[in-house]
Write a protein that holds these residues in place. Structure first.
Motif, PDB file in Angstrom:
ATOM      1  N   PRO A   2       0.841  -1.199   0.000  1.00  0.00           N
ATOM      2  CA  PRO A   2       0.000   0.000   0.000  1.00  0.00           C
ATOM      3  C   PRO A   2       0.878   1.252   0.000  1.00  0.00           C
ATOM      4  CG  PRO A   2       0.132  -0.928   2.195  1.00  0.00           C
ATOM      5  CD  PRO A   2       0.867  -1.881   1.280  1.00  0.00           C
ATOM      6  N   ASP A   3       0.252   2.401  -0.245  1.00  0.00           N
ATOM      7  CA  ASP A   3       0.977   3.655  -0.089  1.00  0.00           C
ATOM      8  C   ASP A   3       1.458   3.703   1.353  1.00  0.00           C
ATOM      9  OD1 ASP A   3       0.016   4.089  -2.633  1.00  0.00           O
ATOM     10  OD2 ASP A   3      -1.351   5.697  -2.066  1.00  0.00           O
ATOM     11  N   VAL A   4       2.712   4.124   1.553  1.00  0.00           N
ATOM     12  CA  VAL A   4       3.279   4.075   2.900  1.00  0.00           C
ATOM     13  C   VAL A   4       4.087   5.338   3.180  1.00  0.00           C
ATOM     14  CG1 VAL A   4       5.296   2.755   2.115  1.00  0.00           C
ATOM     15  CG2 VAL A   4       4.606   2.641   4.498  1.00  0.00           C
ATOM     16  N   LEU A   5       3.944   5.841   4.406  1.00  0.00           N
ATOM     17  CA  LEU A   5       4.712   6.996   4.845  1.00  0.00           C
ATOM     18  C   LEU A   5       6.103   6.518   5.248  1.00  0.00           C
ATOM     19  CD1 LEU A   5       4.538  10.051   5.371  1.00  0.00           C
ATOM     20  CD2 LEU A   5       3.839   9.519   7.698  1.00  0.00           C
ATOM     21  N   GLN A   6       7.126   7.059   4.616  1.00  0.00           N
ATOM     22  CA  GLN A   6       8.506   6.672   4.899  1.00  0.00           C
ATOM     23  C   GLN A   6       9.328   7.902   5.223  1.00  0.00           C
ATOM     24  OE1 GLN A   6      10.097   4.736   1.400  1.00  0.00           O
ATOM     25  NE2 GLN A   6       8.789   2.943   1.619  1.00  0.00           N
ATOM     26  N   ASP A   7      10.328   7.708   6.062  1.00  0.00           N
ATOM     27  CA  ASP A   7      11.333   8.743   6.281  1.00  0.00           C
ATOM     28  C   ASP A   7      12.388   8.560   5.203  1.00  0.00           C
ATOM     29  OD1 ASP A   7      14.159   9.459   7.450  1.00  0.00           O
ATOM     30  OD2 ASP A   7      12.695  10.696   8.500  1.00  0.00           O
ATOM     31  N   ARG A   8      12.544   9.564   4.343  1.00  0.00           N
ATOM     32  CA  ARG A   8      13.522   9.494   3.260  1.00  0.00           C
ATOM     33  C   ARG A   8      14.435  10.696   3.411  1.00  0.00           C
ATOM     34  NH1 ARG A   8      12.411   5.050   0.321  1.00  0.00           N
ATOM     35  NH2 ARG A   8      14.209   5.614  -0.935  1.00  0.00           N
ATOM     36  N   GLY A  10      15.474  12.068   6.006  1.00  0.00           N
ATOM     37  CA  GLY A  10      14.999  12.963   7.051  1.00  0.00           C
ATOM     38  C   GLY A  10      13.712  13.696   6.728  1.00  0.00           C
ATOM     39  N   VAL A  11      13.076  13.355   5.627  1.00  0.00           N
ATOM     40  CA  VAL A  11      11.834  14.014   5.211  1.00  0.00           C
ATOM     41  C   VAL A  11      10.728  12.964   5.143  1.00  0.00           C
ATOM     42  CG1 VAL A  11      10.706  15.286   3.341  1.00  0.00           C
ATOM     43  CG2 VAL A  11      13.117  15.730   3.863  1.00  0.00           C
ATOM     44  N   PRO A  12       9.571  13.227   5.763  1.00  0.00           N
ATOM     45  CA  PRO A  12       8.462  12.285   5.653  1.00  0.00           C
ATOM     46  C   PRO A  12       7.844  12.341   4.252  1.00  0.00           C
ATOM     47  CG  PRO A  12       7.840  14.151   7.035  1.00  0.00           C
ATOM     48  CD  PRO A  12       9.275  14.348   6.668  1.00  0.00           C
ATOM     49  N   VAL A  13       7.854  11.193   3.573  1.00  0.00           N
ATOM     50  CA  VAL A  13       7.378  11.105   2.190  1.00  0.00           C
ATOM     51  C   VAL A  13       6.337   9.991   2.098  1.00  0.00           C
ATOM     52  CG1 VAL A  13       8.046  10.625  -0.210  1.00  0.00           C
ATOM     53  CG2 VAL A  13       9.612  11.903   1.287  1.00  0.00           C
ATOM     54  N   LEU A  14       5.191  10.297   1.512  1.00  0.00           N
ATOM     55  CA  LEU A  14       4.219   9.264   1.199  1.00  0.00           C
ATOM     56  C   LEU A  14       4.670   8.624  -0.110  1.00  0.00           C
ATOM     57  CD1 LEU A  14       1.524   7.837   1.892  1.00  0.00           C
ATOM     58  CD2 LEU A  14       0.411   9.518   0.375  1.00  0.00           C
ATOM     59  N   VAL A  15       5.136   7.385  -0.030  1.00  0.00           N
ATOM     60  CA  VAL A  15       5.602   6.651  -1.209  1.00  0.00           C
ATOM     61  C   VAL A  15       4.431   5.810  -1.705  1.00  0.00           C
ATOM     62  CG1 VAL A  15       7.264   4.975  -2.089  1.00  0.00           C
ATOM     63  CG2 VAL A  15       7.972   6.657  -0.364  1.00  0.00           C
ATOM     64  N   CYS A  16       3.988   6.113  -2.907  1.00  0.00           N
ATOM     65  CA  CYS A  16       2.790   5.478  -3.449  1.00  0.00           C
ATOM     66  C   CYS A  16       3.109   4.152  -4.116  1.00  0.00           C
ATOM     67  CB  CYS A  16       2.125   6.420  -4.447  1.00  0.00           C
ATOM     68  SG  CYS A  16       1.523   7.931  -3.672  1.00  0.00           S
ATOM     69  N   ASP A  17       2.207   3.237  -3.933  1.00  0.00           N
ATOM     70  CA  ASP A  17       2.287   1.897  -4.510  1.00  0.00           C
ATOM     71  C   ASP A  17       2.163   1.981  -6.030  1.00  0.00           C
ATOM     72  OD1 ASP A  17       1.916  -0.744  -5.290  1.00  0.00           O
ATOM     73  OD2 ASP A  17       0.224  -1.096  -3.962  1.00  0.00           O
ATOM     74  N   ALA A  35      -4.378  11.562   1.836  1.00  0.00           N
ATOM     75  CA  ALA A  35      -3.587  10.493   2.444  1.00  0.00           C
ATOM     76  C   ALA A  35      -2.284  11.028   3.020  1.00  0.00           C
ATOM     77  CB  ALA A  35      -3.302   9.406   1.409  1.00  0.00           C
ATOM     78  N   ALA A  36      -1.741  12.061   2.399  1.00  0.00           N
ATOM     79  CA  ALA A  36      -0.467  12.633   2.848  1.00  0.00           C
ATOM     80  C   ALA A  36      -0.618  13.436   4.137  1.00  0.00           C
ATOM     81  CB  ALA A  36       0.125  13.514   1.750  1.00  0.00           C
ATOM     82  N   PHE A  37      -1.828  13.804   4.498  1.00  0.00           N
ATOM     83  CA  PHE A  37      -2.032  14.595   5.702  1.00  0.00           C
ATOM     84  C   PHE A  37      -1.686  13.824   6.972  1.00  0.00           C
ATOM     85  CE2 PHE A  37      -4.870  18.473   4.640  1.00  0.00           C
ATOM     86  CZ  PHE A  37      -3.911  18.913   3.752  1.00  0.00           C
ATOM     87  N   ALA A  38      -1.285  12.584   6.847  1.00  0.00           N
ATOM     88  CA  ALA A  38      -0.817  11.808   7.998  1.00  0.00           C
ATOM     89  C   ALA A  38       0.574  12.261   8.418  1.00  0.00           C
ATOM     90  CB  ALA A  38      -0.810  10.323   7.653  1.00  0.00           C
ATOM     91  N   GLY A  39       1.116  13.277   7.780  1.00  0.00           N
ATOM     92  CA  GLY A  39       2.406  13.820   8.180  1.00  0.00           C
ATOM     93  C   GLY A  39       3.436  13.940   7.082  1.00  0.00           C
ATOM     94  N   ALA A  40       3.074  13.664   5.859  1.00  0.00           N
ATOM     95  CA  ALA A  40       4.040  13.741   4.758  1.00  0.00           C
ATOM     96  C   ALA A  40       4.298  15.188   4.340  1.00  0.00           C
ATOM     97  CB  ALA A  40       3.534  12.947   3.563  1.00  0.00           C
ATOM     98  N   GLU A  41       5.515  15.428   3.897  1.00  0.00           N
ATOM     99  CA  GLU A  41       5.875  16.712   3.295  1.00  0.00           C
ATOM    100  C   GLU A  41       5.954  16.593   1.781  1.00  0.00           C
ATOM    101  OE1 GLU A  41       9.434  18.334   5.044  1.00  0.00           O
ATOM    102  OE2 GLU A  41       8.705  17.917   7.069  1.00  0.00           O
TER     103      GLU A  41
END
Length: 129
Positions: A2-8, A10-17, A35-41
């Protein structure tokens, strides 16, 4: 996956499936932004999820999608090989070039290139050796 929030870098990134739903409309962009409002930049969208109309600038899909991300102050990162689209359109080549010079929308070949770009951004304007 699934789309997943990752630290990349040092930046929170929503990485889409890559197998997720296509992004073909401004509403699809809003769904990703929600979906990115969970903390992604930033939102990293595989190029394969973008509709063919996204790369046909006359359709205005790219402009509509990109504008939604800008409005919500969220970086859009298109990840993947778009060489075929670039070869077919001088206007798209210009858009990608200008986008990559700015900070709101980036086009990168893979997630490693995104990480490098994010790290470079964290180092700011210092370019010492």
């Amino acid at each position: 996956m699934p789309d997943v929030l990752q630290d990349r870098a040092g930046v929170p990134v929503l990485v889409c499936d890559p197998a997720g739903p296509p992004v073909a409309t401004a509403q699809d962009a809003l769904d990703l932004i929600g979906a990115a409002f969970a903390g992604a930049e930033a939102v990293a969208v595989p190029a394969t999820r973008l509709s063919a109309d996204f790369f046909a600038l006359g359709s205005r899909v790219a402009g509509d999608v990109m504008q939604k991300f800008v409005n919500y102050r969220l970086r859009l990162v298109v990840v993947g090989d778009i060489a075929g689209h670039l070869a077919a359109s001088a206007a798209l080549r210009a858009l990608v070039h200008e986008s990559n010079r700015a900070d709101h929308v980036w086009f990168v070949p893979d997630l490693d290139a995104l990480d490098a770009r994010l790290r470079a951004g964290r180092s700011g304007a210092s370019t010492g050796g």
